[in-house]
Scaffold this motif. Sequence first.
Motif, PDB file in Angstrom:
ATOM      1  N   PHE A   1     -36.949  85.729  36.239  1.00  0.00           N
ATOM      2  CA  PHE A   1     -35.730  86.531  36.141  1.00  0.00           C
ATOM      3  C   PHE A   1     -35.930  87.748  35.239  1.00  0.00           C
ATOM      4  N   VAL A   2     -36.566  87.559  34.079  1.00  0.00           N
ATOM      5  CA  VAL A   2     -36.763  88.654  33.127  1.00  0.00           C
ATOM      6  C   VAL A   2     -37.627  89.750  33.746  1.00  0.00           C
ATOM      7  N   LYS A   3     -38.720  89.367  34.379  1.00  0.00           N
ATOM      8  CA  LYS A   3     -39.625  90.360  34.967  1.00  0.00           C
ATOM      9  C   LYS A   3     -38.983  91.083  36.150  1.00  0.00           C
ATOM     10  N   PHE A   4     -38.235  90.322  36.958  1.00  0.00           N
ATOM     11  CA  PHE A   4     -37.536  90.938  38.090  1.00  0.00           C
ATOM     12  C   PHE A   4     -36.489  91.923  37.590  1.00  0.00           C
ATOM     13  N   TYR A   5     -35.738  91.543  36.573  1.00  0.00           N
ATOM     14  CA  TYR A   5     -34.692  92.401  36.026  1.00  0.00           C
ATOM     15  C   TYR A   5     -35.299  93.669  35.436  1.00  0.00           C
ATOM     16  N   GLN A   6     -36.429  93.521  34.741  1.00  0.00           N
ATOM     17  CA  GLN A   6     -37.098  94.687  34.162  1.00  0.00           C
ATOM     18  C   GLN A   6     -37.580  95.648  35.247  1.00  0.00           C
ATOM     19  N   ALA A   7     -38.073  95.110  36.337  1.00  0.00           N
ATOM     20  CA  ALA A   7     -38.687  95.937  37.378  1.00  0.00           C
ATOM     21  C   ALA A   7     -37.669  96.660  38.244  1.00  0.00           C
ATOM     22  N   PHE A   8     -36.467  96.076  38.423  1.00  0.00           N
ATOM     23  CA  PHE A   8     -35.548  96.641  39.401  1.00  0.00           C
ATOM     24  C   PHE A   8     -34.158  96.989  38.871  1.00  0.00           C
ATOM     25  N   ILE A   9     -33.701  96.321  37.827  1.00  0.00           N
ATOM     26  CA  ILE A   9     -32.303  96.474  37.418  1.00  0.00           C
ATOM     27  C   ILE A   9     -32.144  97.337  36.168  1.00  0.00           C
ATOM     28  N   VAL A  10     -32.977  97.125  35.161  1.00  0.00           N
ATOM     29  CA  VAL A  10     -32.835  97.851  33.893  1.00  0.00           C
ATOM     30  C   VAL A  10     -32.871  99.357  34.133  1.00  0.00           C
ATOM     31  N   ALA A  11     -31.896 100.066  33.527  1.00  0.00           N
ATOM     32  CA  ALA A  11     -31.817 101.534  33.616  1.00  0.00           C
ATOM     33  C   ALA A  11     -31.773 102.016  35.071  1.00  0.00           C
ATOM     34  N   ASP A  12     -31.195 101.182  35.939  1.00  0.00           N
ATOM     35  CA  ASP A  12     -31.083 101.528  37.369  1.00  0.00           C
ATOM     36  C   ASP A  12     -32.441 101.925  37.962  1.00  0.00           C
ATOM     37  N   ARG A  13     -33.460 101.142  37.669  1.00  0.00           N
ATOM     38  CA  ARG A  13     -34.801 101.473  38.148  1.00  0.00           C
ATOM     39  C   ARG A  13     -34.928 101.374  39.663  1.00  0.00           C
ATOM     40  N   TRP A  14     -34.025 100.632  40.292  1.00  0.00           N
ATOM     41  CA  TRP A  14     -34.066 100.555  41.754  1.00  0.00           C
ATOM     42  C   TRP A  14     -33.892 101.931  42.390  1.00  0.00           C
TER      43      TRP A  14
END
Length: 255
Positions: free
Chosen positions: A25-38
Amino acid sequence: MQAQYELLSQMAKSGQTLNVLQDFFVKFYQAFIVADRWQQYIKGVGTTLMVTAMALALGVVLGSVVAMIRVAHDQQKPHHRNPVLGIFNAVAKIYATIIRGTPMMVQLLIMSMVVFKSSREFTLVGALTLGINSGAYVSEIIRGGLMAVDPGQMEAGRSLGLNYMTTMLEIIIPQAIRSILPALGNEFIVLLKDTSLITVIGGKELLYAAQGIMNRTYEPMFPLLGIAGIYLVLVMLLSWLLSKVERKLAQSDRR
């Protein structure tokens, strides 16, 4: 979700061990969600599609011209050869030989560091290089399709009073398209995936976006798996569109 991510991040920073699901969850959130990285991935997809479209248009136009020159030269009568056409044919053969005989990466580096060394439009330089590279392969695909059409078709068109270009456009090319479409479709798919190479010269496409996120999170797995999935979806969509076109052509043949 954000509160849960912050809590798990603090636990990881404090030295506590996260279980597999929490770490995922942490790695997925960092890669796609944090700071609207998606949004960076979406922007990368837009650039990738733009580069693909530009390179595709250039490759088809350039490949068609080269193929027409070579076919016209090869179809000349032995004692009625046009010297000007012979020069153009020699240039076309040299172009196809050089482009097909050298790696795409080397061509990108030459274009960015030698030919356009003063330009900062790395994405456009990449699109131009991809188009020139694709044109060499497209020319051979089209030439093979044109040469595969029964020579009697050309003779029949000329006997009806049609000139060479009209016969090619009205009779030969429509028949050749049906046979070369699968090979052209494969070339288009390869071109779409090859857009990832322009990251090497600073082109800001999908892989560039993933690398930017990896440099911030120090975690390569999710950004790379994410763009791999995006490329897979794009290729599947392109393959589906090509299959629809092939079915349409097959239906028109039966009529």
